[in-house]
Design an enzyme around this catalytic site. Sequence first.
Site, PDB file in Angstrom:
ATOM      1  N   SER A 450       0.828  -1.208   0.000  1.00 27.32           N
ATOM      2  CA  SER A 450       0.000   0.000   0.000  1.00 27.32           C
ATOM      3  C   SER A 450       0.861   1.255   0.000  1.00 27.32           C
ATOM      4  CB  SER A 450      -0.953   0.000   1.196  1.00 27.32           C
ATOM      5  OG  SER A 450      -0.280  -0.355   2.364  1.00 27.32           O
ATOM      6  N   HIS A 471      -3.167  -3.147  -5.915  1.00 26.41           N
ATOM      7  CA  HIS A 471      -3.499  -2.621  -4.589  1.00 26.41           C
ATOM      8  C   HIS A 471      -4.991  -2.782  -4.292  1.00 26.41           C
ATOM      9  CE1 HIS A 471      -3.573   0.959  -1.597  1.00 26.41           C
ATOM     10  NE2 HIS A 471      -3.483  -0.203  -0.982  1.00 26.41           N
ATOM     11  N   GLU A 483      -6.162  -0.603  -7.440  1.00 22.26           N
ATOM     12  CA  GLU A 483      -5.221   0.263  -8.140  1.00 22.26           C
ATOM     13  C   GLU A 483      -4.206  -0.649  -8.813  1.00 22.26           C
ATOM     14  OE1 GLU A 483      -5.088   4.420  -5.619  1.00 22.26           O
ATOM     15  OE2 GLU A 483      -3.832   2.799  -4.890  1.00 22.26           O
ATOM     16  N   ASN A 521      -4.664   6.695  -1.369  1.00 24.22           N
ATOM     17  CA  ASN A 521      -4.084   7.052  -0.071  1.00 24.22           C
ATOM     18  C   ASN A 521      -3.478   8.454  -0.094  1.00 24.22           C
ATOM     19  OD1 ASN A 521      -4.903   4.722   1.091  1.00 24.22           O
ATOM     20  ND2 ASN A 521      -2.936   3.670   0.930  1.00 24.22           N
TER      21      ASN A 521
HETATM   22  N1  LIG Z   1      -4.335  -4.096   6.019  1.00 27.93           N
HETATM   23  C1  LIG Z   1      -4.727  -3.234   5.105  1.00 27.93           C
HETATM   24  O1  LIG Z   1      -5.685  -2.495   5.285  1.00 27.93           O
HETATM   25  C2  LIG Z   1      -4.027  -3.213   3.779  1.00 27.93           C
HETATM   26  C3  LIG Z   1      -4.673  -2.646   2.674  1.00 27.93           C
HETATM   27  C4  LIG Z   1      -4.051  -2.664   1.421  1.00 27.93           C
HETATM   28  C5  LIG Z   1      -2.786  -3.221   1.315  1.00 27.93           C
HETATM   29  N2  LIG Z   1      -2.169  -3.751   2.403  1.00 27.93           N
HETATM   30  C6  LIG Z   1      -0.842  -4.357   2.210  1.00 27.93           C
HETATM   31  O2  LIG Z   1      -0.984  -5.759   2.179  1.00 27.93           O
HETATM   32  C7  LIG Z   1       0.188  -6.383   2.694  1.00 27.93           C
HETATM   33  C8  LIG Z   1      -0.200  -7.306   3.820  1.00 27.93           C
HETATM   34  O3  LIG Z   1      -0.856  -6.578   4.822  1.00 27.93           O
HETATM   35  P1  LIG Z   1      -1.728  -7.285   5.960  1.00 27.93           P
HETATM   36  O4  LIG Z   1      -2.483  -6.196   6.620  1.00 27.93           O
HETATM   37  O5  LIG Z   1      -2.447  -8.428   5.382  1.00 27.93           O
HETATM   38  O6  LIG Z   1      -0.587  -7.802   6.929  1.00 27.93           O
HETATM   39  P2  LIG Z   1      -0.645  -8.968   8.028  1.00 27.93           P
HETATM   40  O7  LIG Z   1       0.410  -8.636   9.000  1.00 27.93           O
HETATM   41  O8  LIG Z   1      -2.042  -9.171   8.497  1.00 27.93           O
HETATM   42  O9  LIG Z   1      -0.228 -10.269   7.219  1.00 27.93           O
HETATM   43  C9  LIG Z   1       1.044 -10.498   6.688  1.00 27.93           C
HETATM   44  C10 LIG Z   1       1.242 -11.989   6.615  1.00 27.93           C
HETATM   45  O10 LIG Z   1       2.404 -12.243   5.840  1.00 27.93           O
HETATM   46  C11 LIG Z   1       3.084 -13.338   6.439  1.00 27.93           C
HETATM   47  N3  LIG Z   1       4.460 -13.362   5.969  1.00 27.93           N
HETATM   48  C12 LIG Z   1       5.498 -12.624   6.379  1.00 27.93           C
HETATM   49  N4  LIG Z   1       6.598 -12.971   5.669  1.00 27.93           N
HETATM   50  C13 LIG Z   1       6.226 -13.923   4.797  1.00 27.93           C
HETATM   51  C14 LIG Z   1       6.911 -14.682   3.811  1.00 27.93           C
HETATM   52  N5  LIG Z   1       8.201 -14.524   3.591  1.00 27.93           N
HETATM   53  N6  LIG Z   1       6.191 -15.588   3.087  1.00 27.93           N
HETATM   54  C15 LIG Z   1       4.875 -15.762   3.324  1.00 27.93           C
HETATM   55  N7  LIG Z   1       4.202 -15.077   4.257  1.00 27.93           N
HETATM   56  C16 LIG Z   1       4.873 -14.179   4.986  1.00 27.93           C
HETATM   57  C17 LIG Z   1       2.887 -13.134   7.925  1.00 27.93           C
HETATM   58  O11 LIG Z   1       3.100 -14.331   8.642  1.00 27.93           O
HETATM   59  C18 LIG Z   1       1.447 -12.663   7.973  1.00 27.93           C
HETATM   60  O12 LIG Z   1       0.557 -13.738   8.101  1.00 27.93           O
HETATM   61  C19 LIG Z   1       1.100  -5.248   3.094  1.00 27.93           C
HETATM   62  O13 LIG Z   1       1.984  -4.992   2.030  1.00 27.93           O
HETATM   63  C20 LIG Z   1       0.153  -4.074   3.293  1.00 27.93           C
HETATM   64  O14 LIG Z   1       0.768  -2.839   3.081  1.00 27.93           O
HETATM   65  C21 LIG Z   1      -2.763  -3.762   3.626  1.00 27.93           C
END
Ligand SMILES: NC(=O)c1ccc[n+]([C@@H]2O[C@H](COP(=O)([O-])OP(=O)(O)OC[C@H]3O[C@@H](n4cnc5c(N)ncnc54)[C@H](O)[C@@H]3O)[C@@H](O)[C@H]2O)c1
Length: 729
Positions: A450, A471, A483, A521
């Site tokens: 993001s 995104h 996006e 954002n």
């Molecule tokens: N949460 C939001 O609102 C949101 C919205 C849009 C985009 N994002 C993006 O999405 C991505 C994930 O965010 P999230 O909120 O789901 O995070 P999260 O912390 O809930 O989940 C991340 C997961 O990735 C796993 N992980 C870490 N390293 C890994 C690897 N090497 N291989 C496989 N899995 C691995 C972790 O164990 C965890 O389960 C980020 O890049 C974030 O910026 C988040």
Amino acid sequence: MEDRSSAAGGVRIWTLVFDLVGEKVNKFSKKVMTDFEPIVAELEAAGKAGSIDALMVVSGKPGNFIAGADIEMIRAVETAQEGVSLSKSGHALLNRWEDLPFPTIAAIDGATLGGGCEMALACSAIVMSNNPAAKIGLPEVMLGLIPGMGGCIRLPRKVGLATALDMILTGKNLNAERAFKGGLIEAALPREEFETSALSWVKANLKALGDGKRLAKEPKLGGMGGAVGTMMEKTPLGRALIFRKAREGVLSQTKGHYPAPLEALAVIQGTGTGYGARFRGAEREKAMNREAEGFGKLAVTEVSKNLIRLFFLTEGLKKSNGLPPGRDVKVSEVHSAAVLGAGVMGGGIAQLFAEKEIPTRMKDLNTKALSLGVEAASKIFQKQVKKRKITKRQFLQKLNRIAPVLDYSGFETGDIVVEAVIENMEIKQKVFRELEDHVKPDCLIATNTSSLSVSKMQSVMKKPERFVGMHFFNPVHRMPLIEVIRGDKTADEAVASLFEFSKKIGKMPIVVKDAPGFLVNRLLLPYLNEATYLLSEGVPVQEIDRVLLGFGMPMGPMELIDEVGVDVGEKVAHILHDAFGPRAEPSTLNAKVLGAGMLGKKNGRGFYVYAGKKKEFDPKLYEVIGVTPRPHAHSDQEVLERCVLPMINEASRCLDEGVVATASDVDLGMIMGTGFPPFRGGLLRYADSLGARQVVERLRFYQERFGARFEPAPGMIRRADASEKFHSR
Ligand SMILES: NC(=O)c1ccc[n+]([C@@H]2O[C@H](COP(=O)([O-])OP(=O)(O)OC[C@H]3O[C@@H](n4cnc5c(N)ncnc54)[C@H](O)[C@@H]3O)[C@@H](O)[C@H]2O)c1
């Protein structure tokens, strides 16, 4: 239109095939209405001569009966009187249709919406196939209109007030099973050999149809049926209660921003229509005229014009491949997928793919993380079971499409991998280096980052051209926007393929340049940031939210920060500050809330306090942030302008920097990504309604008080000087 007469067994049943030449779907355009006249005249003559026993109407378009009135025709309406005349010409035609002296049967095997549904309602009976594409409804309110071809009058007569209001006020449509249960159609038939069984049905029921008997199920009056339901719908007191409840429901849903459902209520209440009401001759004309008046009035409202524009924007998306006009490339199809990370987003993305019948591998570091991801997906499917949208068997089938894994097994056959691991550049780059050895050469690789640079991630890859940002917004199953982010080395093929794939999974993609905050954002942050500045000046939390809710946002900015996460907001605010300098300087208030361990909804405390589904405000917050609340410290206008104008200002920068290609991209992105009020047509349509000059004037006014945050962007000043709008039409 062509007509195929079939005289079988001495019964003369004619079949009229509705098939608009040169169009994908059937619709009521001006030309169709004109062409329809002589057909009606011919049928009237045949009726008089007694040469026809019944007429069945079918469609020549698979999956579509009649999609409704031609929306271009409605868009062109400039005065209320024009709208009234348009509606009246529809009434005249369908009244003659309704008066044909033999039974008419609409045989529906596809979408039957708006004018299509109104035509079916003017028939003596409707039979419908169980084809999933077959649905019937009156979605006019979605375009800021009411049914204008008799729908407001005829639907309540056939199904009763409760069901009719439910359909007309929400615009929902029904499949054959539900339409049959509700008494809207006379028969639900199998989709196989539909026309043959429809014809048999007509033959078998010809006498009853000719006698004008009701063949549809009795509807559940008053929404409950029985004597009480009948009393509700048939007595003035009961009816008044139904209308009052419906009005309350509409106001709580629309906050008064959408005039169409209220007008529909007024028309239905004012014309005395309802279950079994008889309308012919002068009485019918009077009722129809009232409907025409309402239609004409609404057709020229800014709300309707904006909703119609939005309709065409989303239609335009269907034809686009995400590349500049005229640029055509080969698009690769996605049949199987993998997701890296089973967290909030990974779990949501896997659920969406499974929902769309795409077998999906979901990889994480340990079984605990994986089971959380599966559980999140399972919860969404379970809700669908509860709402009877899917069966238990379908639930299992869908969930089984997600294969949780701890290694890359099976990745070699996947068509796309979407990465959703934690937001850390080093970790993401490491993951991509590793991943490339496990996927096929033409596998698309996407990141759901993001805030991190897509180009920087792609710089460590062997085949960077197939890498692209995807995104999603949280929660994935509800937020329609994606996006599609093009990095420095992303190939057109990857952009177009991801664009197509995003549409295939039911989302709305916009292509965005790889720049800090991308589009949504980057625009949202100044809005949220300014809300916290207002709070730090003493404007109470609820007052800020009230003003923005009043503007039409789906939730106020303070609640939105809680929803996104105070920690996430803080992180993105600093990324944007680093990128854009003083104009994006974060208020220090967010950090104070974060410092007190209040993360927002996820840990139950933020600007509000959360317990289950309940949200409350706790005044102790003011102690935590060291602010004395001063109700009405600033006017509502100031609260609104200070939150919204910086978004407009930043959007003008995004356009001039080519972050997105058009003002429509900004509008679509903000409506689909943040819930910016659709009735305002989008952020830049709203800016146009204010005028660039006023936007700049007000920005300068606040710039004097607050400095760089409100400095008008050069492109904004240019537009003001040239009296230029963001949208040319
Ligand atoms: N949460 C939001 O609102 C949101 C919205 C849009 C985009 N994002 C993006 O999405 C991505 C994930 O965010 P999230 O909120 O789901 O995070 P999260 O912390 O809930 O989940 C991340 C997961 O990735 C796993 N992980 C870490 N390293 C890994 C690897 N090497 N291989 C496989 N899995 C691995 C972790 O164990 C965890 O389960 C980020 O890049 C974030 O910026 C988040």
